[in-house]
Every structure is written in C-alpha cells, then in structure tokens.
Design a protein around this motif. Structure first.
Motif, mmCIF file in Angstrom:
data_model
loop_
_atom_site.group_PDB
_atom_site.id
_atom_site.type_symbol
_atom_site.label_atom_id
_atom_site.label_comp_id
_atom_site.label_asym_id
_atom_site.label_seq_id
_atom_site.Cartn_x
_atom_site.Cartn_y
_atom_site.Cartn_z
ATOM 1 N N ALA A 9 -50.522 -19.030 7.437
ATOM 2 C CA ALA A 9 -51.071 -19.138 6.091
ATOM 3 C C ALA A 9 -49.932 -19.395 5.103
ATOM 4 O O ALA A 9 -48.752 -19.254 5.442
ATOM 5 C CB ALA A 9 -51.821 -17.865 5.732
ATOM 6 N N HIS A 10 -50.298 -19.738 3.877
ATOM 7 C CA HIS A 10 -49.276 -20.041 2.879
ATOM 8 C C HIS A 10 -48.427 -18.832 2.557
ATOM 9 O O HIS A 10 -47.195 -18.893 2.539
ATOM 10 C CB HIS A 10 -49.928 -20.570 1.602
ATOM 11 N N GLY A 11 -49.082 -17.719 2.278
ATOM 12 C CA GLY A 11 -48.388 -16.510 1.844
ATOM 13 C C GLY A 11 -48.615 -16.251 0.375
ATOM 14 O O GLY A 11 -48.577 -17.171 -0.447
ATOM 15 N N ALA A 18 -53.797 -11.677 1.180
ATOM 16 C CA ALA A 18 -53.325 -11.211 2.492
ATOM 17 C C ALA A 18 -54.496 -10.750 3.351
ATOM 18 O O ALA A 18 -54.536 -11.001 4.564
ATOM 19 C CB ALA A 18 -52.311 -10.086 2.309
ATOM 20 N N ALA A 21 -56.223 -13.800 4.802
ATOM 21 C CA ALA A 21 -55.482 -14.365 5.932
ATOM 22 C C ALA A 21 -55.741 -13.561 7.199
ATOM 23 O O ALA A 21 -55.925 -14.122 8.291
ATOM 24 C CB ALA A 21 -53.990 -14.403 5.615
ATOM 25 N N TYR A 40 -46.614 -16.382 7.918
ATOM 26 C CA TYR A 40 -46.714 -16.996 6.595
ATOM 27 C C TYR A 40 -45.589 -18.009 6.404
ATOM 28 O O TYR A 40 -44.459 -17.799 6.854
ATOM 29 C CB TYR A 40 -46.631 -15.922 5.507
#
Length: 234
Positions: A9-11, A18, A21, A40
């Motif tokens: 995931a992007h972060g 969070a 995700a 991430y």
C-alpha cells in the motif's frame, strides 16, 4: 498458488488508512486461503525490502495502487532490486488496465454517500506528474461519465500534484450553475488526500473504495495470475 504474497500500500499516518490496508490484506488472505503480508511504499513501515527479508520465496508483490505513478514505476521495483532477490515477481498495480472491474466499487460508494439524479459528478484522484498515470485516471472519468451522466467524461479534480485541484473543480461547477455536486473518490483508503477531497465543498463526497468486493476480487486475481513483472524488476 505457491510461495508468498506481499500486498504493498502507499502508506499513511492516518489510523483509518492503516486499518483499510490491513483489511485489504486480510480480505485477500481469506480469498486465497493463505497469509498475505503487508508492506508500505512510503510514510510507514515495514517497507517492501523489510517485509521481503522474512518471506520465503517465491514472492508475488501486488501493488495496491490505482494508477501507475512513481511508486509503481520506480520505487517498488527499486526496493525489490535492492534486496538482491531473484524470486520476486511484481504484478501490475490494482488499477492498471482494470477500470471496468473497479467501476462497481466507485458507483457503489457514490450511492452509499447519497448521490441523487441530477447531481453533477466529479472524479477525485490523488494526483500525479506521470502522463501515463494521468491518462489512466482520464480513462476512469470517461467510463464513469457514461455510467452516471450518459454523456461525456466526468470532470476531474486532483488532491495533489496535478491541476485543477478538486476544490477548484467543484467551485468551477458551482460557478457554472451546478445545484449539487457529488464527488466520486478514486482513492483506496482514508488519509491526507481523502481529507482534502472531503474538504472540497461538494454536497456529496463518496468514501474511498476500501475493501469493496470488486477491489478484493481484483487484488486476488493479480496475485493468482502472477502477471508479467514490471520492466526492470527481478
């Protein structure tokens, strides 16, 4: 399938981002019947390289990104390359070439938010400097426009990097006489960009796609198919 799966995931520092995700990874695991690790690309850990350290191979890395921006094209492949591993495959990102599969999630989130007949619908996306990634989002806008308006592409507003910004697009539509503006959110999870979209001044703002069944289905298909790796990635 054999080997492990790593969802990237992007972060975000946003707790709800969070959690989303984690829901995506858990939803994939339930469909695959096997654990799915989570990493991430930015902001929070573990990084891709850190997550790969403890994973037996072969590993399929699935980028949970809606467009082929910097993290997909450069960052994730580079993080894999630095590990020195040769048993890692990176699939195309979630949104690449799969607009039709994700449109149900976009339309459902709009309906849940309370869109009405006659609302002017805007597509909000994260923003990117990549012409290819922009073209992918424009393709989403064209298809969404046919679904919700029966005419041309849906106007686009960006949360960052590109222009016009989402609040500018909403303001422009109001100035043109739109009575109600609804925003379809082309984002996966809550975070800074989703906060900007919510603050755009629109009457209706759809939630990010999150763990919608269409999203989980496509992420799982990415893992199972283990499509061609991104060029330059082991």
């Amino acid at each position: 399938m054999t080997g492990g799966v790593l969802l990237v995931a992007h972060g975000t520092r946003h707790p709800a981002g969070a959690r989303t995700a984690r829901l995506l990874a858990d939803g994939m695991a339930a469909r695959l019947g096997a654990p799915v690790a989570l990493a991430y690309a930015d902001v929070r850990g573990p990084s891709v390289a850190e997550a790969l350290e403890g994973m037996p191979g072969p590993v399929t890395v699935v980028p949970a990104f809606l467009a082929s921006g910097y993290h997909v094209r450069v960052d994730i492949p580079e993080q894999v390359r630095r590990t020195g591993r040769t048993d890692v495959t990176v699939t195309p990102p979630l949104g690449s070439g799969s607009v039709s599969a994700l449109l149900p999630a976009l339309v459902d989130r709009l309906a849940e938010a309370g869109v009405r007949e006659g609302d002017v619908v805007v597509l909000a996306a994260a923003g990117t400097s990549s012409p290819g990634a922009r073209a992918e989002v424009e393709g989403v806008a064209a298809r969404l426009g046919r679904l919700v308006g029966g005419h041309g592409p849906t106007p686009i507003g960006w949360a960052a990097t590109a222009g016009p910004r989402i609040e500018e697009t909403v303001a422009s539509l109001r100035a043109s006489g739109a009575r109600r503006v609804a925003v379809a959110t082309w984002l996966l999870a809550p975070g800074l960009f989703a906060d900007r979209v919510r603050a755009s001044g629109a009457d209706v703002v759809a939630a990010p796609l999150g763990p919608h069944p269409s999203v989980l289905r496509l992420l799982t298909q990415r893992a199972l198919s283990a499509m061609e790796p991104i060029p330059g990635c082991p």
